[in-house]
Write a protein that holds these residues in place. Sequence first.
Motif, PDB file in Angstrom:
ATOM      1  N   THR A  29      -4.687  -0.868  -4.499  1.00  0.00           N
ATOM      2  CA  THR A  29      -5.776   0.117  -4.478  1.00  0.00           C
ATOM      3  C   THR A  29      -7.111  -0.514  -4.854  1.00  0.00           C
ATOM      4  OG1 THR A  29      -5.205   0.744  -6.752  1.00  0.00           O
ATOM      5  CG2 THR A  29      -4.253   2.058  -4.964  1.00  0.00           C
TER       6      THR A  29
ATOM      7  N   GLY B  18       1.896   2.290  -3.304  1.00  0.00           N
ATOM      8  CA  GLY B  18       0.828   2.671  -4.228  1.00  0.00           C
ATOM      9  C   GLY B  18       0.128   1.514  -4.891  1.00  0.00           C
TER      10      GLY B  18
ATOM     11  N   LYS C 187       0.829  -1.210   0.000  1.00  0.00           N
ATOM     12  CA  LYS C 187       0.000   0.000   0.000  1.00  0.00           C
ATOM     13  C   LYS C 187       0.858   1.253   0.000  1.00  0.00           C
ATOM     14  CE  LYS C 187      -4.461  -1.503   1.812  1.00  0.00           C
ATOM     15  NZ  LYS C 187      -5.517  -1.259   2.822  1.00  0.00           N
TER      16      LYS C 187
END
Length: 602
Positions: free
Chosen positions: A481, A478, A475
């Motif tokens: 998600t 990035g 996470k």
Amino acid sequence: MIIKTITAATLLVILSGCQTSDTRLELSQENNTSVQLSANEQMKEIAQSYFDDMIALSPVNGTFVGYAQYNDEFQAPSTPASRSKYVTLVQGYQSKLRAIDKTTLTGQSLISYNILARDLAFSLAGTQFPSYLIPINQMFGAHNTFASLGSGASAQPFSSAEDYDNFIARAKQYVIWLDGVEQNMREGIKQGVVLPKVLSAKLLPQFTAHIVDDVEQSVFWQPITNLPNDSTQEQKQHITSAYRNMIEGTLVPAYKKMAKFLETEYLPNSRSSVGLGSLPNGKAWYEYNIEKHTTMKLTAEEIHQTGLSEVKRIRNEMNWVKEQLQFEGDLQAFFVHLRESDEFYFNSPEELISAYEKVKRKIDKRVPILFDIKPKADYVVKAVESFRAESAAGASYSAPAPDGSRPGIFYINTHNLKAQPKFLVETLSIHEAAPGHHFQIALQQEIKGVPMFRKFGGYTVFSEGWALYAESLGKELGLFTDPLMWYGRLVDEQLRAMRLVVDTGLHAKNWSREQAITFMINNSSMAESDVVAEVERYIAWPGQAVSYKIGQFKIQELKGYAQKALGERFDVKAFHRQILTDGAVPMAILERKIKAWVASQA
């Protein structure tokens, strides 16, 4: 999972069955010598001599680390004489360490001393267990490594006529080693130390796959299709003829002989039980394996209970994902939906490989968010070779060549597309490649000032613990998600949590293979074929599977300690650098290092 790397277990335990060479280091103990080596210099010489002696025991490992002088050799069979010589060799290195004044050691030399002293003692303790009686199984063994080398797609070079001659010479020694394997397995039948029937059945096809009528259909013929361009026509004819003779006259007969032994003698005498605990002295043997893989003294019961707790916690998180996706039905129905719906799976091996290549590019751009170091070596994504795909893990990592001539390899098993869901792509890539295994292992090989036995050695708990810890960084990088991708992260963590339960269940609590399979199916959305392969892996490799979570717990514990002690001064990039820049070490040594680093920041 890591493959084709030299681990501490390889150097110190598995090799205990190999022929030893004479020790080569003699350090002067006289005070009146004209040149007196410092303790640090003595340690460096001992470490190099030790590494050289261990490579001499396993020439194939020499090929992987770039010792070209071993490219024509294969390890010798395990015999009572070779095992006795090995014990003498290890005891000799213990004597050399005792001759050093440890109080004057500093830096990497002190770390190397502590690691080697621990490993030598642990290796000797392992010689009480007759691992040479079950030297191969469907998951690991030099028989599969040899085939990979001979395919031309691994570390064995095939760039000159001499290289081809080297492999022919290696093949002759391989057949001698294989005869020794058969003899020891036959002795295992007499002593009641044999593989479970289910593993013997999976082992047999790994030999029959190489019994061919047409040599050009053999995996060993592949290097002939890529003969060096600078070879003369006469050289090409010589190599082609020699290879035909090698496959027809040496390898196929050897594989036939071993296959016949497995089918007619070994399979009928294999055991119906599956756990190591059912073998003579099996309880102690399993406890030894737990410590070998975790470097920690943990009981099977506490590992089992920790696993049950983790499985429950992760199931609750999976329920959260189910609710986010507005799936109507309970968690078991959600598992079935994920297993059986085509939308969650790739349509072809090519599409699967392409997806991982795309994620590689994505992760490579984001790694600097959490790291200020990275390996010079790159890695590539490849499908697992067909001859081992049926029983191989879903994914694995192979280290790059030390000289940069070969990148790291992130292997994806395309044998069963239903075992490779789309939602695993991000988490599996982090684990096996960057910043997981590829980062840790390639950096370890590139570190300066670290002796060879540490550059190319390691500990399952460190390497697999790091890779599982790396997944938890997704996470922050990035990733994850998409709720489904986060579910993939939970799938991977659940797999490692279930391993704590199933491994100990099989080897310490008398679980059956079917009981283990049922537990994993009930607690995950894994394909049944994948579950079966996993369970049979744990049966073959006692204790290895518990190291992932144990290592992750320790690294997270040390991170929490550093964060609490340093507060706002805590730098995650600096923490990661501290974890990675001394290579894989036992957990106790890692803990001392991190606590010393924290103290130095005060």
